[in-house]
Design a protein around this motif. Structure first.
Motif, PDB file in Angstrom:
ATOM      1  N   GLY A  20     113.874  18.466   9.064  1.00 51.70           N
ATOM      2  CA  GLY A  20     114.069  18.493   9.998  1.00 51.70           C
ATOM      3  C   GLY A  20     114.127  20.375  10.612  1.00 51.70           C
ATOM      4  O   GLY A  20     115.835  20.246  11.202  1.00 51.70           O
ATOM      5  N   GLY A 128     119.246  11.715  15.647  1.00 48.31           N
ATOM      6  CA  GLY A 128     118.361  12.784  14.777  1.00 48.31           C
ATOM      7  C   GLY A 128     117.399  13.463  15.827  1.00 48.31           C
ATOM      8  O   GLY A 128     118.324  13.562  17.003  1.00 48.31           O
ATOM      9  N   ARG A 129     116.630  14.316  15.096  1.00 52.17           N
ATOM     10  CA  ARG A 129     115.590  14.818  16.274  1.00 52.17           C
ATOM     11  C   ARG A 129     115.749  13.942  17.430  1.00 52.17           C
ATOM     12  O   ARG A 129     115.633  14.970  18.996  1.00 52.17           O
ATOM     13  CB  ARG A 129     114.388  15.634  15.307  1.00 52.17           C
ATOM     14  CG  ARG A 129     113.467  16.074  16.165  1.00 52.17           C
ATOM     15  CD  ARG A 129     112.641  17.088  15.742  1.00 52.17           C
ATOM     16  NE  ARG A 129     111.006  17.258  16.281  1.00 52.17           N
ATOM     17  CZ  ARG A 129     110.512  16.887  16.780  1.00 52.17           C
ATOM     18  NH1 ARG A 129     109.905  15.487  16.444  1.00 52.17           N
ATOM     19  NH2 ARG A 129     109.542  17.428  17.318  1.00 52.17           N
ATOM     20  N   ASP A 132     117.690  13.551  19.980  1.00 50.58           N
ATOM     21  CA  ASP A 132     118.493  14.917  20.699  1.00 50.58           C
ATOM     22  C   ASP A 132     117.809  15.406  21.632  1.00 50.58           C
ATOM     23  O   ASP A 132     118.350  16.116  22.803  1.00 50.58           O
ATOM     24  CB  ASP A 132     118.769  15.696  19.405  1.00 50.58           C
ATOM     25  CG  ASP A 132     118.797  17.161  20.288  1.00 50.58           C
ATOM     26  OD1 ASP A 132     120.218  17.240  20.483  1.00 50.58           O
ATOM     27  OD2 ASP A 132     118.238  18.609  19.569  1.00 50.58           O
ATOM     28  N   ARG A 169     123.561  15.668  17.005  1.00 51.58           N
ATOM     29  CA  ARG A 169     122.503  15.866  16.144  1.00 51.58           C
ATOM     30  C   ARG A 169     123.565  17.282  15.278  1.00 51.58           C
ATOM     31  O   ARG A 169     123.692  18.380  16.026  1.00 51.58           O
ATOM     32  CB  ARG A 169     121.287  16.133  16.772  1.00 51.58           C
ATOM     33  CG  ARG A 169     120.324  16.391  14.967  1.00 51.58           C
ATOM     34  CD  ARG A 169     119.326  17.641  15.285  1.00 51.58           C
ATOM     35  NE  ARG A 169     118.554  16.623  14.434  1.00 51.58           N
ATOM     36  CZ  ARG A 169     117.413  18.006  14.758  1.00 51.58           C
ATOM     37  NH1 ARG A 169     116.678  18.690  15.372  1.00 51.58           N
ATOM     38  NH2 ARG A 169     116.576  18.247  13.300  1.00 51.58           N
ATOM     39  N   ASN A 173     119.546  17.591  10.941  1.00 51.77           N
ATOM     40  CA  ASN A 173     119.622  16.360  10.139  1.00 51.77           C
ATOM     41  C   ASN A 173     120.759  16.617   9.575  1.00 51.77           C
ATOM     42  O   ASN A 173     120.563  15.281   7.640  1.00 51.77           O
ATOM     43  CB  ASN A 173     117.995  15.262   9.999  1.00 51.77           C
ATOM     44  CG  ASN A 173     117.268  14.856  10.783  1.00 51.77           C
ATOM     45  OD1 ASN A 173     118.195  15.470  12.257  1.00 51.77           O
ATOM     46  ND2 ASN A 173     116.797  14.371  11.083  1.00 51.77           N
ATOM     47  N   ARG A 174     121.821  17.307   8.678  1.00 50.38           N
ATOM     48  CA  ARG A 174     122.677  17.152   7.442  1.00 50.38           C
ATOM     49  C   ARG A 174     123.461  16.468   7.693  1.00 50.38           C
ATOM     50  O   ARG A 174     123.670  15.734   8.953  1.00 50.38           O
ATOM     51  CB  ARG A 174     123.198  18.983   7.479  1.00 50.38           C
ATOM     52  CG  ARG A 174     124.081  19.043   8.547  1.00 50.38           C
ATOM     53  CD  ARG A 174     125.499  19.997   8.408  1.00 50.38           C
ATOM     54  NE  ARG A 174     126.028  20.509   9.290  1.00 50.38           N
ATOM     55  CZ  ARG A 174     126.895  20.429  10.120  1.00 50.38           C
ATOM     56  NH1 ARG A 174     127.533  19.064   9.167  1.00 50.38           N
ATOM     57  NH2 ARG A 174     127.621  20.576  10.512  1.00 50.38           N
ATOM     58  N   ASP A 175     124.157  15.796   7.205  1.00 53.63           N
ATOM     59  CA  ASP A 175     124.729  15.636   6.993  1.00 53.63           C
ATOM     60  C   ASP A 175     126.496  15.336   7.863  1.00 53.63           C
ATOM     61  O   ASP A 175     126.506  16.151   7.609  1.00 53.63           O
ATOM     62  CB  ASP A 175     125.498  14.281   5.675  1.00 53.63           C
ATOM     63  CG  ASP A 175     124.715  13.463   4.558  1.00 53.63           C
ATOM     64  OD1 ASP A 175     124.320  12.895   5.538  1.00 53.63           O
ATOM     65  OD2 ASP A 175     124.594  13.236   3.711  1.00 53.63           O
TER      66      ASP A 175
END
Ligand code: URA
Ligand code: URA
Length: 269
Positions: A20, A128-129, A132, A169, A173-175
């Motif tokens: 990520g 996520g990526r 985004d 995002r 991608n951390r919580d």
């Protein structure tokens, strides 16, 4: 024991991407060690070291100017979200909402995909990526699996509506933090109310716990129908596994298939 081969630059970059680490926070690198001392905030901008031992004291002005206190942001989200009369209002409200710092690191907001007239709405966690970059939910690898889950019960993005709790995002991608979740909840709740589906599907534990307020983990809650109250109406809701989890644990696709068949039955009734 054979030593691990030294990774190539390409392997390392692939590893970072998978983990990520794919976004820089600004276009130009900043050498923070070289920054001249005069760039430091002047003493008057710094919060006072010792505050009088009083409770319920308003925050010093300098602190309020930096960003709203998180709880103030949650309060403002709660006050704002019900004002949206249409999904387009809600999208515009979110675009101009500055309470959530994730907005500053995200490339674009990810509001929704699919048909707002659909009888079924899916709620995931956060983009996520790939999402985004495209500005649409579930377009990456887990999105491809979600498309196959939809197809398994005769649905696609013209007959389903898809959104996330968090529309920006989280970096790397951390919580999302509990605060970020609480801040975005009023908006997704209003989105559910405006779409007003017959069936609400919460994908994975974070969505089931935040939206449906279920305390148990997904292993216990999946496949069980619960009532979701919008304030004006009750919607049938069901948690199931998140497609990203199914990509790592394909063995649970079997149970997901059971959930999908139950959903199909309710949609047909
Ligand atoms: N995971 C989610 O929860 N939502 C997306 O949009 C993509 C991956
Ligand atoms: N944990 C989650 O968050 N979601 C799942 O679907 C499974 C485990």
């Amino acid at each position: 024991m054979t030593p691990e081969p030294t990774p190539s630059a390409h392997d390392l970059l692939a590893f970072y991407l998978e983990a990520g680490v794919d976004c820089a926070l600004s276009d130009e690198p900043a050498d923070r060690l070289a920054e001249p001392a005069e760039d430091l905030p002047a003493p008057r901008d710094v919060a006072p070291r010792s505050l009088p031992p009083q409770t319920n004291m308003p925050a010093p002005a300098v602190m309020r100017d930096v960003a709203p206190a998180p709880d103030a942001a949650i309060e403002s989200a709660r006050a704002l979200a019900p004002k949206a009369q249409t999904l387009e209002d809600l999208r515009a409200l979110l675009q101009s909402f500055d309470g959530c710092a994730l907005k500053t690191t995200a490339t674009r907001m990810v509001f929704a995909d699919g048909n707002p007239q659909a009888k079924i709405m899916f709620v995931g966690e956060a983009p996520g990526r790939d999402e985004d970059l495209e500005g649409l939910p579930f377009v990456g690898r887990s999105g491809k699996l979600l498309d196959r889950m939809l197809a398994a019960i005769g649905l696609d993005r013209t007959s389903a509506y898809i959104a996330n709790i968090i529309p920006w995002r989280p970096p790397g991608n951390r919580d999302p933090s509990p605060h970020e979740t609480q801040m975005c909840l009023p908006f997704i709740r209003r989105q559910i109310e405006l779409v007003d589906p017959e069936v609400l599907v919460c994908l994975g534990k974070p969505s089931s716990q935040a939206v449906l307020e279920l305390k148990d983990g997904i292993m216990k809650t999946r496949g069980r129908w619960v009532d979701y109250h919008t304030g004006t109406r009750t919607i049938r809701a069901i948690p199931t596994f998140h497609p990203a989890y199914l990509l790592r644990q394909p063995i649970y696709k079997r149970l997901t298939w059971q959930d999908l068949r139950a959903i199909k039955k309710v949609l047909a009734s």
